[in-house]
Write a protein that holds these residues in place. Structure first.
Motif, PDB file in Angstrom:
ATOM      1  N   ASP A  23       0.845  -1.197   0.000  1.00  0.00           N
ATOM      2  CA  ASP A  23       0.000   0.000   0.000  1.00  0.00           C
ATOM      3  C   ASP A  23       0.884   1.251   0.000  1.00  0.00           C
ATOM      4  O   ASP A  23       1.998   1.238   0.558  1.00  0.00           O
ATOM      5  CB  ASP A  23      -0.844   0.045   1.286  1.00  0.00           C
ATOM      6  CG  ASP A  23      -2.202  -0.617   1.125  1.00  0.00           C
ATOM      7  OD1 ASP A  23      -2.463  -1.241   0.093  1.00  0.00           O
ATOM      8  OD2 ASP A  23      -3.011  -0.488   2.088  1.00  0.00           O
ATOM      9  N   ASP A  39       0.482   3.703   1.789  1.00  0.00           N
ATOM     10  CA  ASP A  39       0.599   4.232   3.169  1.00  0.00           C
ATOM     11  C   ASP A  39       1.492   3.321   4.019  1.00  0.00           C
ATOM     12  O   ASP A  39       1.322   3.250   5.226  1.00  0.00           O
ATOM     13  CB  ASP A  39      -0.791   4.395   3.810  1.00  0.00           C
ATOM     14  CG  ASP A  39      -1.539   3.073   3.927  1.00  0.00           C
ATOM     15  OD1 ASP A  39      -1.172   2.101   3.228  1.00  0.00           O
ATOM     16  OD2 ASP A  39      -2.504   3.003   4.716  1.00  0.00           O
ATOM     17  N   HIS A  52       2.605   0.192   8.612  1.00  0.00           N
ATOM     18  CA  HIS A  52       1.440   0.454   7.760  1.00  0.00           C
ATOM     19  C   HIS A  52       0.536   1.455   8.493  1.00  0.00           C
ATOM     20  O   HIS A  52       0.015   1.142   9.557  1.00  0.00           O
ATOM     21  CB  HIS A  52       0.709  -0.881   7.517  1.00  0.00           C
ATOM     22  CG  HIS A  52      -0.435  -0.788   6.571  1.00  0.00           C
ATOM     23  ND1 HIS A  52      -1.187  -1.868   6.197  1.00  0.00           N
ATOM     24  CD2 HIS A  52      -0.958   0.267   5.894  1.00  0.00           C
ATOM     25  CE1 HIS A  52      -2.126  -1.491   5.350  1.00  0.00           C
ATOM     26  NE2 HIS A  52      -2.014  -0.199   5.166  1.00  0.00           N
TER      27      HIS A  52
HETATM   28 MN    MN Z   1      -3.150   0.988   3.722  1.00  0.00          MN
END
Ligand code: MN
Ligand code: UDP
Ligand code: GLC
Length: 320
Positions: A102, A104, A212
């Motif tokens: 991801d 992020d 994360h």
């Molecule tokens: Mn995420």
């Protein structure tokens, strides 16, 4: 042998900044793998230029949206329908094996050993550990798998409205079939776990390899004072302050200078307080083009930059 790659996704400029930090963190920890970012058509030219400098491969893809507002509402994340776009990663058949991450996430140590794992390897989701979290996973690109995934979406949909629901439905024996496909939690340590199980975080947190920033508040939702090296806002709400600071140090030190070169004289908000005018504190990382796009889609940020107070202030300036 065909090459291997880390892959991420950004459909807008905010997530693109996350992707820039992630890419830099992988490079700083000396990955020997290729870096690929999938982008949507709304990512600005300036962001694309910076992504090209960090990533080996910047691929434009169509945005796939589940449109499943009912399930997304249950997660209180109406924005996550577009995570279906993640499924495009299976079409990267130029690579023999990939690790999706991801935008992020932040890498805090080299993780190339993940390529020794098989499809589909992932870490447990902190909310429901019999599901895997789809923020970090090992996969084998294949047009056949991609086709079967899309067919699965059509027939069964997603129980959470996003990609994680589909992928857990599709790779449904993950929880029970093969323990080697369970990545240790340190490869996808969501900041939520710090608050749900603090003693474990104190015991093992130093071993984390990937952080994360899962949840609605992302690192780029805050502002940062580079002189004092301080992140502002309700820092405790979303993440461990140390990791958040690490994200911002990398972003302000290595990414913002690249963005500034691309934007030149055009207005742009980095989120760092020093480039904000005295009277107008920076509140979000959105470019004005992206903000306009959100308004047009009916997604004004009424609690933040588009709040009634701010609109009133703007009107007062115009009326004066
Ligand atoms: Mn995420
Ligand atoms: N994403 C994106 N645009 C969006 C929402 C999500 O590109 O508007 C991508 C991005 O790579 C992001 C991933 O999909 O990291 C999953 O979304 P998010 O990380 O916000 O979900 P969470 O981990 O908080 O559940
Ligand atoms: C999750 C995952 C994220 C995924 C989302 C929607 O919480 O962290 O990667 O996109 O659910 O399914």
């Amino acid at each position: 042998m065909a090459e291997q790659a880390f892959v991420t996704l950004a459909t807008n400029d905010s997530y693109a900044r996350g992707a820039m930090v992630l890419g830099k963190s992988l490079r700083n920890h000396k990955t020997s793998k290729k870096l690929v970012v999938l982008i949507g058509p709304h990512v600005s030219d300036q962001s694309r230029a910076v992504l090209h400098k960090i990533y080996d491969d910047v691929r434009l893809v169509d945005v796939l949206d589940s449109g499943d507002t009912a399930h997304l509402a249950m997660m209180k994340r109406p924005d996550l329908g577009v995570t279906f776009t993640k499924l495009h990663c299976w079409t990267l058949t130029h690579y023999s094996k990939c690790v999706f991450m991801d935008a992020d996430t932040l890498v805090v140590s080299n993780i190339d050993e993940l390529f020794d794992r098989e499809e589909l390897s992932a870490a447990p989701d902190p909310g429901w550990p019999d599901c895997f979290n789809s923020g970090v996973f090992v996969f084998i690109p294949s047009n056949e798998t991609y086709g079967r995934l899309l067919q699965f979406c059509t027939e069964h949909g997603s129980f959470d409205g996003g990609d994680q629901g589909v992928l857990n439905g599709f790779f449904s024996d993950w929880a029970t079939a093969d323990i080697t496909k369970h990545l240790p939690f340190i490869y996808n340590m969501s900041s939520i776990a710090i608050y749900t199980y603090l003693p474990a975080f104190k015991q093992y947190g130093a071993n984390a390899k990937v952080v994360h920033f899962l949840g609605a508040t992302k690192p780029w939702s805050y502002t940062y004072d580079p002189r004092q090296r301080r992140v502002r806002g309700d820092v405790a709400a979303a993440a461990h302050p140390g990791f958040l600071l690490e994200w911002w140090t990398l972003y302000s030190g290595e990414v913002v200078p690249m963005l500034m070169r691309e934007y030149g004289d055009q207005p742009f908000c980095s989120g760092c307080e020093e480039d904000a005018g005295e009277s107008e504190p920076v509140q979000t990382l959105m470019s004005s083009a992206e903000r306009k796009q959100r308004w047009e889609q009916g997604q004004a940020d009424y609690m933040g930059i588009d709040s009634f107070d701010n609109i009133q202030k703007k009107l007062d300036v115009f009326l004066k």
